[in-house]
Write a protein that holds these residues in place. Structure first.
Motif, PDB file in Angstrom:
ATOM      1  N   SER A 166     -54.667 -66.289  37.258  1.00  0.00           N
ATOM      2  CA  SER A 166     -54.119 -65.767  38.497  1.00  0.00           C
ATOM      3  C   SER A 166     -53.780 -66.942  39.115  1.00  0.00           C
ATOM      4  CB  SER A 166     -54.927 -64.973  39.353  1.00  0.00           C
ATOM      5  OG  SER A 166     -54.974 -63.536  38.688  1.00  0.00           O
ATOM      6  N   LYS A 222     -53.346 -60.144  42.684  1.00  0.00           N
ATOM      7  CA  LYS A 222     -52.336 -59.259  43.248  1.00  0.00           C
ATOM      8  C   LYS A 222     -52.797 -58.666  44.633  1.00  0.00           C
ATOM      9  CE  LYS A 222     -51.817 -56.921  39.612  1.00  0.00           C
ATOM     10  NZ  LYS A 222     -51.227 -55.831  38.757  1.00  0.00           N
ATOM     11  N   SER A 267     -46.778 -54.263  45.198  1.00  0.00           N
ATOM     12  CA  SER A 267     -46.537 -55.782  45.632  1.00  0.00           C
ATOM     13  C   SER A 267     -45.208 -55.872  45.928  1.00  0.00           C
ATOM     14  CB  SER A 267     -46.721 -56.554  44.506  1.00  0.00           C
ATOM     15  OG  SER A 267     -48.245 -56.743  43.974  1.00  0.00           O
ATOM     16  N   LEU A 313     -49.332 -62.861  45.339  1.00  0.00           N
ATOM     17  CA  LEU A 313     -50.743 -63.029  45.062  1.00  0.00           C
ATOM     18  C   LEU A 313     -51.275 -63.644  46.266  1.00  0.00           C
ATOM     19  CD1 LEU A 313     -50.039 -64.912  41.658  1.00  0.00           C
ATOM     20  CD2 LEU A 313     -50.986 -62.445  41.997  1.00  0.00           C
TER      21      LEU A 313
END
Length: 277
Positions: free
Chosen positions: A160, A220, A228, A235
């Motif tokens: 991520s 997220k 999102s 993020l």
């Protein structure tokens, strides 16, 4: 040794912690007609030169960023701080992943150590007051006591972090002593969030430093891609556990300091045109 005129009408010590001091140029008279206008308005807005001044003795040494020393007085000498080939390799790895200088010289002896001036704000931190340690954002380290230990910590969710364009590693300081950090935002404008087995989510790199025992990941903003998309966020940096997070109210940027040079250049051009005819 007596050092006179450290402080005067134009510069004052504005922050002190242990043997670390911050000297701020309230009025910078070292200007020329070419940049006097820019310097005047910069001073009105608090954009001023600041220097870290460190008192050294047999019980207090200092580790600083490579190339940061401006002058030193007394029986003061610089050492590499390297304890063998293995230590050198480890420091090179740390420097490569944290964007800090690989070898930070350690200054020992009795006397004064004065670092190069910077237009950024200087934040003095008591590392011991952060318990297990303090983790700082890339590029903020400026100097610390010789008793402060530094190590590299990795984010737990590296995939991520890559997607979010964030770095994988950060510099962590632990032990006892003082650290001087360079910041784009003054301390009195920062927000401190104290977590008690709780979660803090931040969009962007607003966090300046945080307790090293906090779990730090990039995730997220919502559980689903659709969520999102609806929220308009992607993020976020997530901090979980018990500890503290010191964050800036606005996104840190170096554009201010680039703009400083631009303003000075324009002022010089205007002055040159005015007095050149």
């Amino acid at each position: 040794m007596n050092i006179r005129n450290f402080e005067n009408e134009g510069r004052k010590f504005v922050s002190n912690m242990g043997n670390f001091h911050v000297l701020e140029y309230i009025k910078d008279s070292s200007v020329s007609p070419a940049n006097a206008t820019a310097e005047y308005f910069m001073g009105k807005m608090g954009v001023r030169r600041r220097q870290v001044v460190i008192e050294l003795d047999e019980n207090n040494s200092a580790i600083v960023q490579a190339g940061a020393m401006q002058w030193m007085a007394g029986d003061v000498r610089a050492t590499s701080g390297i304890k063998g080939v293995g230590d050198l390799f480890g420091k090179m790895v740390k420097g490569a992943v944290t964007k800090e200088s690989a070898v930070k010289p350690e200054y020992v002896g009795n006397g004064w150590l004065v670092l190069e001036p910077t237009y950024k704000y200087i934040i003095l931190v008591d590392v011991g007051s952060w318990g297990s340690g303090i983790t700082i954002e890339d590029g903020m380290f400026y100097a610390c006591s010789g008793t402060v230990k530094n190590s590299v910590v990795a984010r737990k969710n590296l995939s991520s972090a890559a997607l979010g364009g964030e770095g994988f590693f950060n510099l962590s300081l632990s032990g006892s002593g003082i650290a001087a950090l360079e910041s784009n935002v003054p301390y009195d404008e920062m927000i401190e969030v104290e977590l008690n087995n709780e979660t803090l989510k931040i969009d962007g790199n607003l966090a300046v430093c945080w307790s090293s025992n906090l779990e730090f990941t990039v995730e997220k903003s919502t559980k689903t891609l659709l969520g999102s998309a609806v929220s308009g966020e992607g993020l976020v940096n997530v901090y979980r556990g018990t500890g503290r997070v010191l964050m800036s109210p606005v996104a840190p940027t170096n554009s201010l300091y680039a703009a400083t040079n631009t303003v000075a250049a324009k002022a010089a051009a205007v002055t040159s045109n005015t007095f050149g005819h």
